[in-house]
Write a protein that holds these residues in place. Structure first.
Motif, mmCIF file in Angstrom:
data_model
loop_
_atom_site.group_PDB
_atom_site.id
_atom_site.type_symbol
_atom_site.label_atom_id
_atom_site.label_comp_id
_atom_site.label_asym_id
_atom_site.label_seq_id
_atom_site.Cartn_x
_atom_site.Cartn_y
_atom_site.Cartn_z
ATOM 1 N N PHE B 83 0.837 -1.207 0.000
ATOM 2 C CA PHE B 83 0.000 0.000 0.000
ATOM 3 C C PHE B 83 0.869 1.253 0.000
ATOM 4 C CE2 PHE B 83 -2.361 3.398 2.191
ATOM 5 C CZ PHE B 83 -3.340 3.577 1.238
ATOM 6 N N SER B 87 0.401 3.726 -3.153
ATOM 7 C CA SER B 87 -0.392 4.922 -2.896
ATOM 8 C C SER B 87 0.385 6.212 -3.141
ATOM 9 C CB SER B 87 -0.931 4.903 -1.466
ATOM 10 O OG SER B 87 0.138 4.882 -0.553
ATOM 11 N N ALA B 187 -8.945 8.001 13.507
ATOM 12 C CA ALA B 187 -7.968 7.515 12.528
ATOM 13 C C ALA B 187 -6.597 7.335 13.180
ATOM 14 C CB ALA B 187 -7.873 8.487 11.367
ATOM 15 N N LEU B 209 -0.686 5.577 7.797
ATOM 16 C CA LEU B 209 -1.990 4.938 7.591
ATOM 17 C C LEU B 209 -3.104 5.810 8.169
ATOM 18 C CD1 LEU B 209 -1.032 1.255 8.424
ATOM 19 C CD2 LEU B 209 -1.436 2.219 6.170
ATOM 20 N N HIS B 212 -3.898 8.590 5.823
ATOM 21 C CA HIS B 212 -4.712 8.174 4.684
ATOM 22 C C HIS B 212 -6.166 7.969 5.076
ATOM 23 C CE1 HIS B 212 -2.386 7.607 1.008
ATOM 24 N NE2 HIS B 212 -1.379 7.676 1.837
ATOM 25 N N ALA B 213 -6.363 7.571 6.327
ATOM 26 C CA ALA B 213 -7.731 7.293 6.762
ATOM 27 C C ALA B 213 -8.484 8.571 7.134
ATOM 28 C CB ALA B 213 -7.726 6.337 7.947
ATOM 29 N N THR B 214 -7.781 9.709 7.185
ATOM 30 C CA THR B 214 -8.478 10.958 7.516
ATOM 31 C C THR B 214 -8.836 11.692 6.234
ATOM 32 O OG1 THR B 214 -6.365 12.092 7.660
ATOM 33 C CG2 THR B 214 -7.333 11.321 9.721
ATOM 34 N N ALA B 215 -9.697 12.660 6.370
ATOM 35 C CA ALA B 215 -10.048 13.477 5.205
ATOM 36 C C ALA B 215 -8.919 14.451 4.975
ATOM 37 C CB ALA B 215 -11.340 14.214 5.477
ATOM 38 N N GLN B 216 -8.131 14.199 3.940
ATOM 39 C CA GLN B 216 -6.920 14.996 3.780
ATOM 40 C C GLN B 216 -7.180 16.418 3.299
ATOM 41 O OE1 GLN B 216 -5.889 11.837 1.589
ATOM 42 N NE2 GLN B 216 -4.366 11.010 2.964
ATOM 43 N N ARG B 217 -8.406 16.684 2.891
ATOM 44 C CA ARG B 217 -8.693 18.043 2.459
ATOM 45 C C ARG B 217 -8.681 18.985 3.651
ATOM 46 N NH1 ARG B 217 -13.981 17.484 -0.734
ATOM 47 N NH2 ARG B 217 -14.128 15.680 0.595
#
Lengths: 333, 376
Positions: B83, B87, B187, B209, B212-217
């Motif tokens: 991953f 990614s 996360a 990890l 990636h699991a959070t809202a990166q915006r």
């Protein structure tokens, strides 16, 4: 959806293939293929397909930065699509000015006036902090053709590649589609079946083929839950279908839920399928485990999400474009 | 928790690399270093709360997870590695005379990332099978590699590029909603617990990890998740060591303590939980004045001098602990560690130094590959 959601969905799908978890408990790495194929559709699009599409380049000249030139160039291509009745693809490029300086500009399609609106913004650095606010201008170019544009936001070009569009002639005008190369052939069940077949033959294993097919299909299904679907049965179907409209692909809660569900299912399957290999009974009681780790969190999160979206009355086409913009952002990290 | 100050205030990236670094470092360039430090601290405090809340169930959960997952560590590690590699997305290639030229431009960056990973992995294999470290310091075999891969390149880049840290803004409040806090904490806890539980998976991977699991915006969620993940990894790793009947030694501190001490009773475990809660709360209270003081202090420092001093201290420590052989390992490691700076790829690919050899060993092919390379 986010890459990690697709990747874990692929692994979770692999754990349902008979024999895969049992062999994983004995040292097989076949299950990893699930993650690989789970992320493969976006990998094909963002690392391969986007570089091999034929498009018209619109590359603003930093030495002669006139928004009217850019607006005219875009308008000409919209009209060309209408006149030739053939889709035209356009790639707008960003404007690098130096090692850490970009001129930002924005594009908007004014469907009411049939105009292309270009706004030259500030000079920004890599952190998107404005360095020079001077020189900002707006220009409009009218198109002869009617513009069918559904996204209400502007697209910005600065440090990243500019946006790409397909201008597709339709009966009611020229439709503006974002990222025409995304969610096309790569996001289809037919390609998943073909790659599953090839993987099965290469590995000489039905399990490997199933893992590949299910991993890739899980990605397609997840994307289908949003507003913009995929070209599900390419090459039989020609365009991207409408999604189930259950979620926005960039939203945090659906992505959390997808990650959490995948992890919960993986653990559940590892327990029940590894138990015979480890000479033990399964440790997780199905109804208790699934109820507390899967159903209850899912109900809570879906409830919260529905509550958050109760006033979200966005037109379907607008939401579709917003979804694909969110996917583009995903690859900018 | 207090380590967030140097990790944010003293890790200013070169401006041209601001789009490949973490938001905390990016915020430093935007004069928001103080805000990033406090948000990370809030994330860490939430991590403490999560660990305290989980503590009554941790023994049973850890025991169950260990039984279920123990035959699966190998492929899980391979999955994390895969991953990590898949990614990373191209950040260029939009211009070129032909499609192939664009494709090559995009893939030169991706290839640099893969090259970093595999060169680091090769270095890891060499160190694992042919240790250069003298016997008395063999326990720090990987230290020169880590210093070379991670610490020296960052300091060198800052020195070469003449990075300047702008004066930081110290605000009176922090803008974060409960929803953002919950997302980041959730996360970060997942990433941190994963890293704490799995051998070889480091806090950096856990944070990756979690990110990636959070809202990166929303970079605030990301920063909070990093604080939570880091705390849960370090403190959770130590807490696992105190679990009655399990004593999972994860992380450096637990490993060191495990050689001289074996905790056994539930009382000791809950004492450790209480100590964690108290020290977490005190650390957070200390963090706010510390972050304010550091802003004022750093404003008076010449960043180049700080970097030069850091470089001298690092090299001196390396020489003291591992001698000349350590320096000889750190030099090629630094060369590998500079690839991400030059090509704009993730520095995390340098973790190949651990991930590649251990994944290969877990797959049972490590010794064969080492033989093929003439290492064994």
């Amino acid at each position: 959806m986010k890459g990690i959601s697709h990747f874990l969905a692929g692994v979770a799908a692999a754990t349902f293939v008979p024999g895969v978890v049992e062999s994983a408990a004995q040292g097989s790495y076949l299950i990893v293929l699930g993650g690989f194929f789970g992320l493969l559709p976006d990998t094909l699009d963002f690392k391969f397909a986007r570089y091999f599409e034929h498009h018209i380049n619109i590359d603003p000249d930093p030495a002669n930065l006139d928004p009217q030139i850019i607006a005219n160039a875009v308008a000409v291509e919209i009209d060309r699509a209408a006149e030739t009745q053939r889709a035209v693809r356009v790639q707008l490029h960003n404007i690098p000015l130096g090692p850490n300086r970009w001129r930002q500009y924005r594009i908007r399609f004014d469907a009411e006036r049939n105009e292309v609106v270009i706004t030259i913004g500030p000079i920004v650095n890599a952190a998107l902090a404005p360095l020079d606010e001077s020189g900002q201008r707006v220009a409009r170019a009218k198109t002869k053709a009617k513009i069918d544009y559904t996204y209400d936001g502007e697209m910005t070009a600065d440090i990243w590649n500019g946006p790409s569009f397909a201008f597709v002639p339709k009966a009611h005008g020229v439709e503006v589609q974002f990222l025409p190369w995304h969610r096309a052939w790569s996001h289809s069940f037919t390609l998943a079946a073909l790659l599953g077949l090839i993987t099965g033959v290469l590995f000489g294993s039905l399990q490997a083929g199933l893992v590949a097919f299910l991993g890739m299909s899980a990605h397609v299904v997840e994307d289908q839950l949003g507003y913009l679907g995929s070209n599900l049965f390419w090459p039989i179907t020609k365009g991207r279908s409408a999604g189930a409209r259950l979620l926005h692909s960039g939203d945090a809660i659906p992505n959390f839920l997808a990650v959490w569900t995948a992890l919960a299912l993986i653990l559940f399957n590892l327990d029940r399928f590894s138990a015979p290999v480890q000479n033990r009974d399964p440790l997780l009681t199905p109804w208790v485990y699934l109820g507390t780790t899967l159903i209850m969190p899912a109900l809570i999160l879906i409830g919260v999400y529905a509550w958050e979206r109760r006033k979200d009355h966005v037109r379907r086409e607008v939401a579709q474009q917003a979804d694909i913009v969110a996917e583009l952002k995903e690859t900018e990290v | 928790m207090l380590s967030v100050i140097p990790s944010i205030y003293l890790a200013a990236p070169d401006e041209t690399s601001a789009f490949i670094v973490l938001p905390g470092q990016k915020w430093l360039l935007e004069r928001r270093g103080y805000e990033a430090a406090i948000l990370t601290g809030i994330g860490s405090l939430c991590g403490v709360i999560v660990l305290v809340l989980l503590s009554p169930f941790l023994t049973e959960v850890a025991r169950t997870l260990r039984i279920i997952l123990s035959p699966h560590f190998g492929w899980i590690l391979a999955t994390v590695t895969l991953f990590m590699l898949m990614s990373e997305w191209p950040k260029g290639g939009d211009r070129g005379p032909t499609n192939w030229a664009r494709f090559r431009a995009a893939w030169s960056q991706l290839a640099a990332g893969l090259l970093t990973f595999f060169l680091s992995g090769l270095l890891g294999l060499i160190l694992m099978y042919r240790s250069f470290a003298p016997v008395p310091v063999a326990f720090v075999n990987l230290l020169p590699a880590f210093i070379g891969l991670f610490a020296i390149p960052m300091v060198l880049t800052n020195l070469i590029m003449g990075t300047r840290v702008p004066l930081q803004h110290v605000g009176g409040s922090i803008d974060v909603s409960p929803a953002l806090l919950l997302r980041g904490t959730f996360a970060g806890s997942l990433g941190g617990l994963f890293a704490a539980f799995f051998p070889v998976v480091t806090g950096g991977i856990g944070s990756f990890l979690a990110g990636h699991a959070t809202a990166q915006r929303d970079e605030r969620t990301f920063i909070i998740s990093q604080g939570t993940s880091k705390l849960v990894y370090y403190a959770g790793g130590l807490l696992l060591f105190f679990l009655p009947g399990l004593q999972l030694a994860r992380g450096g501190l637990a490993s060191m303590v495990s050689t001289i001490y074996t905790p056994g009773t539930p009382q000791l475990y809950y004492t450790a939980v209480a100590a964690l809660a108290v020290s977490g709360a005190v650390s957070f209270l200390l963090l706010i004045p510390y972050a304010r003081f550091s802003v004022r202090f750093l404003a008076r420092l010449d960043y180049r001098t700080v970097n030069l001093g850091t470089l001298i201290v690092i090299v001196a420590l390396l020489l003291l602990t591992t001698g000349l052989s350590g320096l000889l390992i750190a030099i090629p490691a630094t060369a590998i560690g500079l690839i991400p700076s030059f090509y704009g790829t993730r520095r995390m690919n340098c973790l190949g130094v651990l991930l590649l050899p251990i994944t290969l060993n877990m797959a049972g092919v490590g010794p064969d590959i080492a033989r093929l390379l003439g290492l064994a």
